[in-house]
Motif scaffolding. Structure first.
Motif, PDB file in Angstrom:
ATOM      1  N   ASP A   1       0.807  -1.216   0.000  1.00 28.53           N
ATOM      2  CA  ASP A   1       0.000   0.000   0.000  1.00 28.53           C
ATOM      3  C   ASP A   1       0.840   1.266   0.000  1.00 28.53           C
ATOM      4  N   LEU A   2       2.179   1.126   0.071  1.00 28.32           N
ATOM      5  CA  LEU A   2       3.042   2.299   0.140  1.00 28.32           C
ATOM      6  C   LEU A   2       4.196   2.164  -0.853  1.00 28.32           C
ATOM      7  N   LEU A   3       4.497   3.262  -1.515  1.00 28.53           N
ATOM      8  CA  LEU A   3       5.668   3.285  -2.384  1.00 28.53           C
ATOM      9  C   LEU A   3       6.926   3.361  -1.532  1.00 28.53           C
TER      10      LEU A   3
ATOM     11  N   ASP B   1      18.767   4.628  -0.845  1.00 27.93           N
ATOM     12  CA  ASP B   1      17.565   4.549  -0.005  1.00 27.93           C
ATOM     13  C   ASP B   1      17.122   5.972   0.336  1.00 27.93           C
ATOM     14  N   VAL B   2      15.924   6.336  -0.135  1.00 28.60           N
ATOM     15  CA  VAL B   2      15.365   7.656   0.144  1.00 28.60           C
ATOM     16  C   VAL B   2      14.635   7.617   1.480  1.00 28.60           C
ATOM     17  N   CYS B   3      14.780   8.677   2.267  1.00 33.44           N
ATOM     18  CA  CYS B   3      14.083   8.760   3.542  1.00 33.44           C
ATOM     19  C   CYS B   3      12.584   8.897   3.303  1.00 33.44           C
ATOM     20  N   GLY B   4      11.788   8.068   4.007  1.00 37.19           N
ATOM     21  CA  GLY B   4      10.340   8.161   3.919  1.00 37.19           C
ATOM     22  C   GLY B   4       9.745   7.197   2.906  1.00 37.19           C
ATOM     23  N   LYS B   5       8.403   7.265   2.806  1.00 35.78           N
ATOM     24  CA  LYS B   5       7.661   6.417   1.876  1.00 35.78           C
ATOM     25  C   LYS B   5       6.571   7.250   1.217  1.00 35.78           C
TER      26      LYS B   5
ATOM     27  N   GLY C   1       9.724 -12.679   8.467  1.00 35.94           N
ATOM     28  CA  GLY C   1       8.287 -12.484   8.690  1.00 35.94           C
ATOM     29  C   GLY C   1       7.972 -11.021   8.927  1.00 35.94           C
ATOM     30  N   ASP C   2       7.155 -10.763   9.976  1.00 36.90           N
ATOM     31  CA  ASP C   2       6.778  -9.371  10.263  1.00 36.90           C
ATOM     32  C   ASP C   2       7.909  -8.593  10.930  1.00 36.90           C
ATOM     33  N   GLY C   3       9.066  -9.250  11.143  1.00 33.84           N
ATOM     34  CA  GLY C   3      10.222  -8.532  11.655  1.00 33.84           C
ATOM     35  C   GLY C   3      10.886  -7.670  10.596  1.00 33.84           C
ATOM     36  N   LEU C   4      10.505  -7.895   9.327  1.00 34.76           N
ATOM     37  CA  LEU C   4      11.042  -7.090   8.228  1.00 34.76           C
ATOM     38  C   LEU C   4       9.986  -6.053   7.867  1.00 34.76           C
ATOM     39  N   ASP C   5      10.123  -4.843   8.398  1.00 40.13           N
ATOM     40  CA  ASP C   5       9.095  -3.827   8.215  1.00 40.13           C
ATOM     41  C   ASP C   5       9.542  -2.667   7.340  1.00 40.13           C
ATOM     42  N   ASP C   6      10.623  -2.860   6.582  1.00 41.64           N
ATOM     43  CA  ASP C   6      11.085  -1.814   5.681  1.00 41.64           C
ATOM     44  C   ASP C   6      11.408  -2.433   4.331  1.00 41.64           C
ATOM     45  N   ASP C   7      11.253  -1.630   3.271  1.00 41.59           N
ATOM     46  CA  ASP C   7      11.643  -2.110   1.949  1.00 41.59           C
ATOM     47  C   ASP C   7      13.133  -2.449   1.943  1.00 41.59           C
ATOM     48  N   THR C   8      13.495  -3.420   1.106  1.00 44.38           N
ATOM     49  CA  THR C   8      14.893  -3.838   1.038  1.00 44.38           C
ATOM     50  C   THR C   8      15.278  -4.073  -0.411  1.00 44.38           C
TER      51      THR C   8
END
Length: 428
Positions: free
Chosen positions: A206-208, A231-235, A401-408
């Motif tokens: 749901d987020l870029l 890596d750009v700050c923010g989404k 799992g849900d421990g990965l909460d940032d784009d990579t």
């Protein structure tokens, strides 16, 4: 002359006479009149359903004369077709088994059409237990039915709104996925004498995200190629705008001057000039140049606030290529960046990644994964080239799992190991 006798008040005497008249009227009110004018319907039927007695309230709801009903109609004659079916299949069997049925919702054929009612019936028996008749109370349920209809309409509207919102969310996710892909190369180009592989993990559909990477030629005659990952700050849309600007700025800067430090300096100038007067926008990035040279590849790179690249060696070791001191890109008008050099030999792989990987949380205590865990993981993988390493890291990301909460974002570049010639005894 004094007297304690109080002179009667005419108003009080009138109130007393009115109160006495009310009580007298109530006492004279017969049981039959209470039955007839009750706020609910009453009727008594024989065991075969023939109506033996019915009160005026129910007759008024039905719009019928007593003479037409008593002894001439059955209780089921007052019901709609659906009510008759329910009476035969549920209501009557329940009365037969238990002797009573309470709060059954039915429709009767009233004077103004169908009228929703709640029906309670009880079988009256003789002293020896033989059934004599059925006493039934009928309550007006029009207000309740209207409320239930409105409630059902509201639920249907809510369900339709939920389905529409879900459909809109799916369309939004599809649009965001297309836009996200437009910020990344459709596929990595083939680099002569090298292998390349990449992977992008989206934390939320749901987020870029703001992670980006690229690989492109600088001079096909000399075999020089440029690469970057950042890596750009923010989404969201704002981060996507910065991502697009950063990517195309680095490509243009590299074609003008491929020096990694100068490329990052150009990007810093563009971002600072564009965003310093409003909401600040910045990013981290590694920019590098690959140059083949007699069986190996020379790597020259620069970093602006980005995690250090990692090199998996053919001998099974893995170490970071330190780039300390590099500043965030776009924060200050003048920024210092850190440069480094390395040599990739056959079987070596250079790995670039964004901090979603090392900042993932693991285990029940959600411990930070960290740099050392990544180095150990890379060292434990067979040195089979970029594709094998990216495949292993993709599985690692999935295990968080849900421990990965940032784009990579992952980008791996390597020199293929020479094919091992088969031994003579293998051919026999």
């Amino acid at each position: 002359m004094c007297s304690t006798d109080r002179i009667p008040d005419p108003a009080e005497e009138e109130d007393a006479r009115t109160t006495d008249a009310v009580f007298t009227s109530l006492l004279e009110d017969s049981a039959e009149e209470l039955y007839e004018q009750a706020p609910c319907g009453y009727l008594s039927t024989l065991m075969d359903g023939t109506i033996a007695k019915i009160n005026a309230t129910l007759l008024e709801w039905l719009g019928m004369e007593r003479s037409r009903v008593v002894g001439r109609m059955r209780f089921t004659d007052l019901l709609t077709v659906g009510g008759k079916l329910y009476h035969e299949t549920h209501f009557a069997p329940l009365l037969q088994m238990k002797g009573e049925a309470s709060g059954i919702a039915l429709d009767i054929k009233g004077a103004t059409g169908r009228m929703p009612v709640l029906v309670t019936s009880r079988v009256k028996t003789s002293e020896d237990g033989a059934p004599l008749l059925i006493r039934t109370t009928v309550f007006d349920a029009r207000d309740r039915r209207a409320y239930e209809t409105e409630l059902l309409r509201g639920r249907r509207a809510a369900e339709e709104a939920r389905r529409q919102a879900e459909a809109d969310r799916v369309r939004l996710q599809e649009a965001l996925a297309v836009l996200q892909q437009s910020l990344l190369p459709a596929e990595l180009p083939a680099v002569p004498g090298m292998e390349a592989s990449s992977h992008y993990h989206t934390a939320s559909p749901d987020l870029l995200g703001g992670d980006f990477y690229d690989l492109f030629p600088l001079d096909l005659d000399t075999g020089r190629w440029a690469f970057f990952l950042g890596d750009v700050c923010g989404k969201g849309p704002q981060a996507a705008a910065v991502t697009s600007l950063a990517r195309y700025t680095l490509r243009a800067a590299a074609l003008h001057d491929p020096d990694p430090l100068n490329a990052l300096t150009t990007l810093n100038t563009v971002l600072h000039d564009r965003y310093s007067r409003g909401e600040g926008r910045y990013c981290t990035a590694i920019f590098g140049v690959l140059e083949p040279n007699d069986g190996h590849v020379e790597v020259e790179l620069a970093s602006g606030g980005h995690p250090s690249a990692l090199i998996q060696r053919a001998d099974g070791s893995a170490d970071f290529l330190p780039t300390p001191g590099g500043m965030l890109i776009g924060v200050l008008s003048q920024a210092d960046f850190s440069a480094a050099r390395a040599r990739l030999l056959p079987g070596d792989t250079l790995l670039l990644y964004t901090d979603g990987l090392t900042e993932a949380r693991t285990g029940p205590d959600r411990v930070l994964y960290g740099d050392e865990a990544l180095r150990s993981f890379a060292a434990a993988q067979p040195a089979h080239g970029p594709q094998a390493l990216i495949t292993a890291l993709t599985g690692l990301l999935a295990s968080f799992g849900d421990g990965l909460d940032d784009d990579t974002a992952l980008l791996a570049l390597g020199v293929p190991a020479p094919l091992t010639a088969p031994r003579s005894d293998d051919l026999t």
